[in-house]
Design an enzyme around this catalytic site. Structure first.
Site, mmCIF file in Angstrom:
data_model
loop_
_atom_site.group_PDB
_atom_site.id
_atom_site.type_symbol
_atom_site.label_atom_id
_atom_site.label_comp_id
_atom_site.label_asym_id
_atom_site.label_seq_id
_atom_site.Cartn_x
_atom_site.Cartn_y
_atom_site.Cartn_z
ATOM 1 N N LYS A 199 -4.592 74.293 18.237
ATOM 2 C CA LYS A 199 -3.269 74.512 18.911
ATOM 3 C C LYS A 199 -3.541 74.502 20.374
ATOM 4 O O LYS A 199 -2.891 73.903 21.249
ATOM 5 C CB LYS A 199 -2.125 75.508 18.479
ATOM 6 N N ARG A 246 7.272 80.344 14.656
ATOM 7 C CA ARG A 246 6.308 80.754 13.577
ATOM 8 C C ARG A 246 7.277 81.360 12.155
ATOM 9 O O ARG A 246 6.617 81.586 11.190
ATOM 10 C CB ARG A 246 5.287 82.137 14.044
ATOM 11 N N ARG A 272 -14.781 82.347 18.085
ATOM 12 C CA ARG A 272 -13.985 81.967 19.331
ATOM 13 C C ARG A 272 -14.294 82.676 20.358
ATOM 14 O O ARG A 272 -14.202 84.022 20.353
ATOM 15 C CB ARG A 272 -12.677 81.872 19.011
ATOM 16 N N ARG A 316 -11.307 87.928 21.318
ATOM 17 C CA ARG A 316 -10.101 88.512 21.018
ATOM 18 C C ARG A 316 -10.238 89.487 20.094
ATOM 19 O O ARG A 316 -10.871 89.423 19.053
ATOM 20 C CB ARG A 316 -8.952 87.411 20.723
ATOM 21 N N ARG A 341 -4.005 87.579 9.280
ATOM 22 C CA ARG A 341 -3.157 86.296 9.907
ATOM 23 C C ARG A 341 -3.161 85.028 9.085
ATOM 24 O O ARG A 341 -1.911 84.523 9.086
ATOM 25 C CB ARG A 341 -4.054 86.069 11.369
HETATM 26 P P1 AMP Z 1 -2.141 83.429 18.629
HETATM 27 O O1 AMP Z 1 -2.524 83.572 20.045
HETATM 28 O O2 AMP Z 1 -1.033 82.108 18.495
HETATM 29 O O3 AMP Z 1 -2.946 83.434 17.498
HETATM 30 O O4 AMP Z 1 -1.020 84.810 18.458
HETATM 31 C C1 AMP Z 1 -1.629 85.912 18.454
HETATM 32 C C2 AMP Z 1 -0.709 87.050 17.936
HETATM 33 O O5 AMP Z 1 0.408 87.184 18.602
HETATM 34 C C3 AMP Z 1 -0.184 86.649 16.379
HETATM 35 O O6 AMP Z 1 -1.055 87.066 15.634
HETATM 36 C C4 AMP Z 1 1.049 87.741 16.519
HETATM 37 O O7 AMP Z 1 1.021 88.911 16.115
HETATM 38 C C5 AMP Z 1 1.770 87.293 17.769
HETATM 39 N N1 AMP Z 1 2.332 86.033 18.147
HETATM 40 C C6 AMP Z 1 2.215 84.842 18.469
HETATM 41 N N2 AMP Z 1 3.275 83.988 18.541
HETATM 42 C C7 AMP Z 1 4.260 84.696 17.659
HETATM 43 C C8 AMP Z 1 5.551 84.228 17.323
HETATM 44 N N3 AMP Z 1 6.006 83.171 17.308
HETATM 45 N N4 AMP Z 1 6.134 84.982 16.687
HETATM 46 C C9 AMP Z 1 5.574 86.269 16.028
HETATM 47 N N5 AMP Z 1 4.342 86.699 16.520
HETATM 48 C C10 AMP Z 1 3.576 86.042 17.430
#
Ligand code: AMP
Length: 222
Positions: free
Chosen positions: A13, A88, A127, A160, A171
Protein backbone atom coordinates in the site's frame (compact mmCIF):
# COMPACT_ATOMS: atom_id res chain seq x y z
CA UNK A 1 -10.41 11.05 -7.39
CA UNK A 2 -10.60 9.23 -4.06
CA UNK A 3 -8.99 5.82 -3.95
CA UNK A 4 -8.59 3.32 -1.12
CA UNK A 5 -5.57 1.01 -1.05
CA UNK A 6 -6.43 -2.08 0.98
CA UNK A 7 -4.75 -5.33 1.90
CA UNK A 8 -2.72 -6.94 4.69
CA UNK A 9 0.26 -5.17 6.26
CA UNK A 10 3.17 -5.35 3.83
CA UNK A 11 0.97 -5.78 0.75
CA UNK A 12 2.54 -2.70 -0.89
CA UNK A 13 0.00 0.00 0.00
CA UNK A 14 2.73 2.44 1.01
CA UNK A 15 4.94 1.77 -2.01
CA UNK A 16 2.12 1.98 -4.53
CA UNK A 17 0.51 4.93 -2.71
CA UNK A 18 3.72 6.98 -3.05
CA UNK A 19 3.86 6.26 -6.78
CA UNK A 20 0.20 7.09 -7.28
CA UNK A 21 0.72 10.34 -5.39
CA UNK A 22 3.42 11.31 -7.90
CA UNK A 23 1.49 10.13 -10.97
CA UNK A 24 -1.83 11.78 -10.12
CA UNK A 25 -0.67 14.78 -8.08
CA UNK A 26 -2.97 14.04 -5.14
CA UNK A 27 -1.77 13.26 -1.60
CA UNK A 28 -1.34 9.81 -0.15
CA UNK A 29 -2.91 9.84 3.31
CA UNK A 30 -1.10 7.11 5.20
CA UNK A 31 -2.77 6.66 8.57
CA UNK A 32 0.18 4.71 10.02
CA UNK A 33 2.57 7.57 9.11
CA UNK A 34 0.24 10.15 10.64
CA UNK A 35 0.06 8.14 13.86
CA UNK A 36 3.81 7.59 14.03
CA UNK A 37 4.34 11.35 13.54
CA UNK A 38 1.86 12.02 16.34
CA UNK A 39 3.72 9.61 18.65
CA UNK A 40 7.08 11.19 17.76
CA UNK A 41 5.70 14.68 18.47
CA UNK A 42 4.00 13.62 21.72
CA UNK A 43 0.64 15.05 20.65
CA UNK A 44 -2.65 14.10 22.36
CA UNK A 45 -3.34 11.62 19.53
CA UNK A 46 0.20 10.25 19.81
CA UNK A 47 -0.20 9.61 23.53
CA UNK A 48 -3.47 7.74 22.92
CA UNK A 49 -2.07 5.74 19.98
CA UNK A 50 1.41 4.70 21.14
CA UNK A 51 0.52 1.58 23.09
CA UNK A 52 -1.67 0.24 20.25
CA UNK A 53 1.07 0.78 17.67
CA UNK A 54 3.64 -0.99 19.85
CA UNK A 55 1.36 -4.02 20.15
CA UNK A 56 0.29 -4.06 16.50
CA UNK A 57 -3.32 -3.53 17.62
CA UNK A 58 -5.79 -1.11 16.05
CA UNK A 59 -6.13 2.35 17.54
CA UNK A 60 -9.81 2.96 18.51
CA UNK A 61 -12.07 4.15 15.67
CA UNK A 62 -13.02 7.41 17.42
CA UNK A 63 -9.37 8.56 17.50
CA UNK A 64 -8.73 7.48 13.90
CA UNK A 65 -11.84 9.11 12.48
CA UNK A 66 -10.99 12.43 14.20
CA UNK A 67 -7.49 12.34 12.70
CA UNK A 68 -8.91 11.66 9.23
CA UNK A 69 -11.65 14.30 9.53
CA UNK A 70 -9.04 16.93 10.36
CA UNK A 71 -6.71 15.81 7.56
CA UNK A 72 -9.44 15.96 4.92
CA UNK A 73 -10.06 19.65 5.72
CA UNK A 74 -6.62 20.58 4.34
CA UNK A 75 -6.62 22.24 0.93
CA UNK A 76 -4.36 19.62 -0.71
CA UNK A 77 -7.26 17.13 -0.49
CA UNK A 78 -9.65 19.23 -2.56
CA UNK A 79 -8.95 17.35 -5.83
CA UNK A 80 -8.87 13.92 -4.24
CA UNK A 81 -6.53 11.69 -2.24
CA UNK A 82 -5.26 8.16 -1.83
CA UNK A 83 -6.14 6.41 1.41
CA UNK A 84 -3.47 4.02 2.69
CA UNK A 85 -4.29 2.13 5.89
CA UNK A 86 -7.72 3.68 6.32
CA UNK A 87 -10.37 2.40 6.73
CA UNK A 88 -9.35 -0.68 8.70
CA UNK A 89 -12.70 -1.55 10.31
CA UNK A 90 -16.32 -1.52 9.15
CA UNK A 91 -16.95 1.35 11.61
CA UNK A 92 -14.21 3.41 9.93
CA UNK A 93 -15.60 2.58 6.47
CA UNK A 94 -19.02 3.84 7.52
CA UNK A 95 -17.48 6.99 9.00
CA UNK A 96 -15.59 7.51 5.73
CA UNK A 97 -18.85 7.48 3.76
CA UNK A 98 -20.08 10.32 6.01
CA UNK A 99 -16.85 12.29 5.72
CA UNK A 100 -16.91 11.99 1.92
CA UNK A 101 -20.51 13.20 1.89
CA UNK A 102 -19.49 16.25 3.94
CA UNK A 103 -16.71 17.21 1.53
CA UNK A 104 -18.76 16.21 -1.56
CA UNK A 105 -16.33 13.66 -2.91
CA UNK A 106 -16.96 10.14 -4.20
CA UNK A 107 -14.98 6.98 -3.83
CA UNK A 108 -13.63 5.83 -7.19
CA UNK A 109 -12.58 2.35 -6.07
CA UNK A 110 -11.19 0.25 -3.21
CA UNK A 111 -8.12 -1.52 -4.58
CA UNK A 112 -7.35 -4.72 -2.70
CA UNK A 113 -3.73 -5.85 -3.03
CA UNK A 114 -3.69 -9.58 -2.61
CA UNK A 115 -0.52 -11.03 -0.98
CA UNK A 116 -0.13 -14.40 0.83
CA UNK A 117 0.85 -14.42 4.54
CA UNK A 118 4.32 -15.98 3.94
CA UNK A 119 5.24 -13.12 1.62
CA UNK A 120 3.98 -10.58 4.17
CA UNK A 121 6.33 -11.84 6.89
CA UNK A 122 9.29 -11.90 4.49
CA UNK A 123 8.52 -8.42 3.19
CA UNK A 124 7.95 -6.76 6.56
CA UNK A 125 10.92 -8.29 8.33
CA UNK A 126 13.23 -6.87 5.61
CA UNK A 127 11.44 -3.54 5.34
CA UNK A 128 13.22 -0.27 6.05
CA UNK A 129 11.38 3.05 6.10
CA UNK A 130 12.64 6.60 5.68
CA UNK A 131 12.41 8.40 9.01
CA UNK A 132 11.77 11.71 7.22
CA UNK A 133 9.35 10.97 4.34
CA UNK A 134 8.10 7.44 5.06
CA UNK A 135 9.24 5.93 1.75
CA UNK A 136 9.50 2.16 2.19
CA UNK A 137 12.43 0.00 1.00
CA UNK A 138 13.34 -3.67 1.35
CA UNK A 139 16.86 -4.83 2.15
CA UNK A 140 16.69 -7.43 -0.66
CA UNK A 141 13.79 -6.64 -3.00
CA UNK A 142 14.07 -2.85 -3.31
CA UNK A 143 17.24 -1.59 -1.59
CA UNK A 144 18.15 2.12 -1.70
CA UNK A 145 21.04 3.18 -3.97
CA UNK A 146 23.14 3.98 -0.88
CA UNK A 147 22.77 1.78 2.22
CA UNK A 148 20.45 3.24 4.90
CA UNK A 149 19.83 6.49 2.96
CA UNK A 150 16.51 7.41 1.32
CA UNK A 151 16.75 7.83 -2.50
CA UNK A 152 13.90 10.29 -2.42
CA UNK A 153 14.91 12.77 0.30
CA UNK A 154 18.27 11.65 1.72
CA UNK A 155 16.66 10.80 5.09
CA UNK A 156 17.83 8.00 7.39
CA UNK A 157 16.31 4.54 6.87
CA UNK A 158 15.09 2.76 9.99
CA UNK A 159 13.37 -0.50 10.85
CA UNK A 160 9.91 0.13 12.31
CA UNK A 161 9.58 -1.35 15.80
CA UNK A 162 6.37 -3.15 14.74
CA UNK A 163 8.17 -4.83 11.82
CA UNK A 164 9.56 -7.55 14.08
CA UNK A 165 8.25 -11.06 13.65
CA UNK A 166 6.05 -11.37 16.79
CA UNK A 167 4.33 -8.05 16.07
CA UNK A 168 4.00 -8.89 12.38
CA UNK A 169 2.05 -12.06 13.31
CA UNK A 170 -0.17 -10.03 15.66
CA UNK A 171 -0.87 -7.49 12.90
CA UNK A 172 -1.78 -10.28 10.48
CA UNK A 173 -4.27 -11.65 13.02
CA UNK A 174 -5.78 -8.19 13.46
CA UNK A 175 -6.00 -7.82 9.69
CA UNK A 176 -7.82 -11.13 9.30
CA UNK A 177 -10.32 -10.45 12.08
CA UNK A 178 -11.02 -6.75 11.81
CA UNK A 179 -9.95 -5.49 8.39
CA UNK A 180 -10.61 -8.29 5.89
CA UNK A 181 -14.43 -7.93 6.29
CA UNK A 182 -13.97 -4.69 4.32
CA UNK A 183 -13.41 -6.79 1.20
CA UNK A 184 -17.07 -7.87 1.32
CA UNK A 185 -18.18 -4.40 2.35
CA UNK A 186 -16.70 -2.74 -0.75
CA UNK A 187 -17.68 -5.66 -2.96
CA UNK A 188 -21.31 -5.11 -1.99
CA UNK A 189 -20.94 -1.41 -2.86
CA UNK A 190 -19.58 -2.44 -6.27
CA UNK A 191 -16.29 -0.64 -5.53
CA UNK A 192 -13.90 -3.54 -4.87
CA UNK A 193 -11.09 -4.11 -7.39
CA UNK A 194 -8.66 -6.96 -6.73
CA UNK A 195 -5.06 -6.65 -7.88
CA UNK A 196 -2.39 -9.34 -7.50
CA UNK A 197 0.10 -7.77 -5.09
CA UNK A 198 2.99 -10.15 -5.78
CA UNK A 199 5.60 -9.84 -8.52
CA UNK A 200 7.18 -6.80 -10.09
CA UNK A 201 6.48 -3.41 -8.41
CA UNK A 202 6.17 -1.62 -11.79
CA UNK A 203 3.72 -4.21 -13.10
CA UNK A 204 1.55 -3.89 -10.02
CA UNK A 205 1.66 -0.10 -10.38
CA UNK A 206 0.65 -0.34 -14.06
CA UNK A 207 -2.22 -2.69 -13.17
CA UNK A 208 -3.52 -0.17 -10.61
CA UNK A 209 -3.16 2.75 -13.06
CA UNK A 210 -5.05 0.88 -15.81
CA UNK A 211 -7.79 0.12 -13.38
CA UNK A 212 -7.99 3.79 -12.31
CA UNK A 213 -8.17 4.93 -15.93
CA UNK A 214 -10.95 2.45 -16.62
CA UNK A 215 -12.92 3.61 -13.55
CA UNK A 216 -12.49 7.25 -14.58
CA UNK A 217 -13.77 6.43 -18.10
CA UNK A 218 -16.81 4.70 -16.60
CA UNK A 219 -17.36 7.66 -14.26
CA UNK A 220 -17.40 10.25 -17.05
CA UNK A 221 -19.95 8.10 -18.96
CA UNK A 222 -22.36 8.28 -15.97
P1 AMP B 1 0.67 0.85 9.00
O1 AMP B 1 1.77 1.85 8.90
O2 AMP B 1 -0.45 1.14 8.03
O3 AMP B 1 1.15 -0.56 8.92
O4 AMP B 1 0.03 1.05 10.47
C1 AMP B 1 0.81 0.86 11.63
C2 AMP B 1 -0.05 0.78 12.88
O5 AMP B 1 -0.79 2.01 13.04
C3 AMP B 1 -1.11 -0.32 12.88
O6 AMP B 1 -0.57 -1.56 13.27
C4 AMP B 1 -2.09 0.26 13.92
O7 AMP B 1 -1.58 0.11 15.24
C5 AMP B 1 -2.08 1.74 13.59
N1 AMP B 1 -3.09 2.08 12.55
C6 AMP B 1 -2.83 2.51 11.27
N2 AMP B 1 -3.96 2.75 10.61
C7 AMP B 1 -4.98 2.47 11.46
C8 AMP B 1 -6.40 2.48 11.36
N3 AMP B 1 -7.03 2.85 10.23
N4 AMP B 1 -7.12 2.12 12.44
C9 AMP B 1 -6.53 1.76 13.59
N5 AMP B 1 -5.20 1.69 13.76
C10 AMP B 1 -4.41 2.05 12.71
Amino acid sequence: MVLILMGPPGCGKGTQGKRLEERYGIPQLAMGDMLRDAVRNNTQVGLKAKDYLDRGALVPDAVIVDVMRERLQKSDCSHGFILDGFPRTIGQAEALQNLLGQIRQNLLAAVNLDVPDEDVVQRLSGRRTCRACGTPYHVTFSPPAKADVCDRCGGELIQRSDDREVTIRARLGVYREQTSPLINYYDRLGLLRNVKGTGNIDEIFNAICSLIEEEKRQDTKK
